[in-house]
Write a protein that holds these residues in place. Sequence first.
Motif, mmCIF file in Angstrom:
data_model
loop_
_atom_site.group_PDB
_atom_site.id
_atom_site.type_symbol
_atom_site.label_atom_id
_atom_site.label_comp_id
_atom_site.label_asym_id
_atom_site.label_seq_id
_atom_site.Cartn_x
_atom_site.Cartn_y
_atom_site.Cartn_z
ATOM 1 N N GLU A 16 46.280 30.832 142.144
ATOM 2 C CA GLU A 16 45.321 29.939 141.438
ATOM 3 C C GLU A 16 45.894 29.259 140.233
ATOM 4 O O GLU A 16 46.562 30.186 139.374
ATOM 5 C CB GLU A 16 44.044 30.669 141.061
ATOM 6 C CG GLU A 16 42.900 31.138 142.067
ATOM 7 C CD GLU A 16 42.668 29.984 143.204
ATOM 8 O OE1 GLU A 16 42.347 28.805 142.155
ATOM 9 O OE2 GLU A 16 42.492 30.245 144.309
ATOM 10 N N VAL A 17 45.872 27.997 139.995
ATOM 11 C CA VAL A 17 46.530 27.102 138.954
ATOM 12 C C VAL A 17 45.385 26.485 138.128
ATOM 13 O O VAL A 17 44.502 25.936 138.950
ATOM 14 C CB VAL A 17 47.560 26.534 139.270
ATOM 15 C CG1 VAL A 17 48.761 27.537 139.646
ATOM 16 C CG2 VAL A 17 47.396 25.565 140.452
ATOM 17 N N THR A 18 45.439 25.911 137.042
ATOM 18 C CA THR A 18 44.792 25.078 136.441
ATOM 19 C C THR A 18 45.432 23.843 135.884
ATOM 20 O O THR A 18 46.739 23.815 136.176
ATOM 21 C CB THR A 18 44.130 25.612 135.123
ATOM 22 O OG1 THR A 18 45.192 25.883 134.184
ATOM 23 C CG2 THR A 18 43.259 26.969 135.351
ATOM 24 N N VAL A 19 44.821 22.712 135.985
ATOM 25 C CA VAL A 19 45.438 21.616 135.398
ATOM 26 C C VAL A 19 46.237 21.759 134.278
ATOM 27 O O VAL A 19 47.211 21.232 134.109
ATOM 28 C CB VAL A 19 44.229 20.467 135.232
ATOM 29 C CG1 VAL A 19 44.913 19.051 134.659
ATOM 30 C CG2 VAL A 19 43.453 20.058 136.597
ATOM 31 N N ALA A 76 51.381 21.514 131.689
ATOM 32 C CA ALA A 76 52.479 22.207 130.828
ATOM 33 C C ALA A 76 53.787 22.326 131.645
ATOM 34 O O ALA A 76 54.932 22.223 131.004
ATOM 35 C CB ALA A 76 52.221 23.545 130.700
ATOM 36 N N ARG A 77 53.574 22.543 133.035
ATOM 37 C CA ARG A 77 54.991 22.498 133.758
ATOM 38 C C ARG A 77 55.722 21.161 133.675
ATOM 39 O O ARG A 77 56.928 20.898 133.832
ATOM 40 C CB ARG A 77 54.844 22.929 135.232
ATOM 41 C CG ARG A 77 54.457 24.449 135.276
ATOM 42 C CD ARG A 77 54.433 24.805 136.666
ATOM 43 N NE ARG A 77 54.790 26.150 136.900
ATOM 44 C CZ ARG A 77 56.107 26.859 136.941
ATOM 45 N NH1 ARG A 77 57.352 25.935 136.909
ATOM 46 N NH2 ARG A 77 56.074 28.162 136.996
ATOM 47 N N ALA A 78 54.814 20.362 133.617
ATOM 48 C CA ALA A 78 55.189 18.639 133.686
ATOM 49 C C ALA A 78 55.704 18.190 132.434
ATOM 50 O O ALA A 78 55.895 16.930 132.109
ATOM 51 C CB ALA A 78 54.084 17.845 134.428
ATOM 52 N N HIS A 79 55.263 18.660 131.202
ATOM 53 C CA HIS A 79 55.568 18.510 130.029
ATOM 54 C C HIS A 79 54.394 17.264 129.408
ATOM 55 O O HIS A 79 55.243 16.474 128.834
ATOM 56 C CB HIS A 79 56.988 18.319 129.638
ATOM 57 C CG HIS A 79 57.795 19.570 130.027
ATOM 58 N ND1 HIS A 79 57.951 20.700 129.358
ATOM 59 C CD2 HIS A 79 58.736 19.651 131.009
ATOM 60 C CE1 HIS A 79 58.759 21.509 129.953
ATOM 61 N NE2 HIS A 79 59.477 20.813 130.985
#
Length: 320
Positions: free
Chosen positions: A228-231, A236-239
């Motif tokens: 499960e992940v949030t926007v 944050a991963r995409a900076h």
Amino acid sequence: MLKNVAAVVLDGVQPFELGVVCEVFGNDRSDEGLPVYDFAVASAEGPTLASQCGFTLSTPHGLERLEEADLIAVPAGDAYTSRSYPPELLDALRRAVTRGARVLSVCSGVFVLGAAGLLDGRRCTAHWLHARELSERFPRAVVEPDVLYVDEDPVITSAGTAAGIDACLHIVRKEQGPEVANRIARLMVVPPHRDGGQAQYIERPLPKSSCDTVGEVLVWMEEHLDQEVTVEQLAARAHMSPRTFARRFLQETGTTPYRWLLRQRVLLAQELLEATDETMDAIAARTGLGTAAALRHQFVRVLATTPNTYRRTFRGREAV
């Protein structure tokens, strides 16, 4: 087992729709370990025909070639929606279905099947431009105007242009299994899985992005579908800020992160149902859908069929 395939053409045949059938069934891919079909193009109107684009094509095969085919494909053509068809062709199509062969139409080729009476009482589809005319000309047909293709075995009908690829690969999946169909799709550089179960249909899978902005995040998402992940986490991963990430994601994929994840989870569930004996609970966990009930809910919503029905389509009646 599908071994013998014939594409039957009339004057005004459309090259792309004929080419779709030739590409899937007419190429020798034995060096890739893939099945080789006994394939031929047969003419219903003499040895030399004109294409819709103005050039001519010739073939030594006439309607007699249809008598031995396991699958007869009818590509689209110019004026197919309104012209008449040789009675010998319509008789050959009816005989083929009676003896257990399949028939496939691509786009307006469906009008040939209608003239042969093969759409009576069956669901079918065509390019959306022709859907109303198809219904009016063949009122006993049950026309589904908004789908890629419909499998009412032994009659398979597909919508315009690339939907013919989907229908052809669907037939390969049913006959030779998902691995063969997926390998052919990769060689053709097309999506391997835009289909549903027998007598079912699905909407198009949402496109994946090839852009660099969210590309790395998409790869990570696909590798962690069970999480499960949030926007906020994805952003944050995409900076990026969540707002910027959501906007870029929509621009580059045409959908939201939630919908993209859901579609990929359903696609993975389809693959697991086809290729493994895992339980519904195990598949739900691996795909991030949570429970067997949630898996079933999403299948019915997205694919208009249940996971059990879908598995039986590709693995036989004994599959649970």
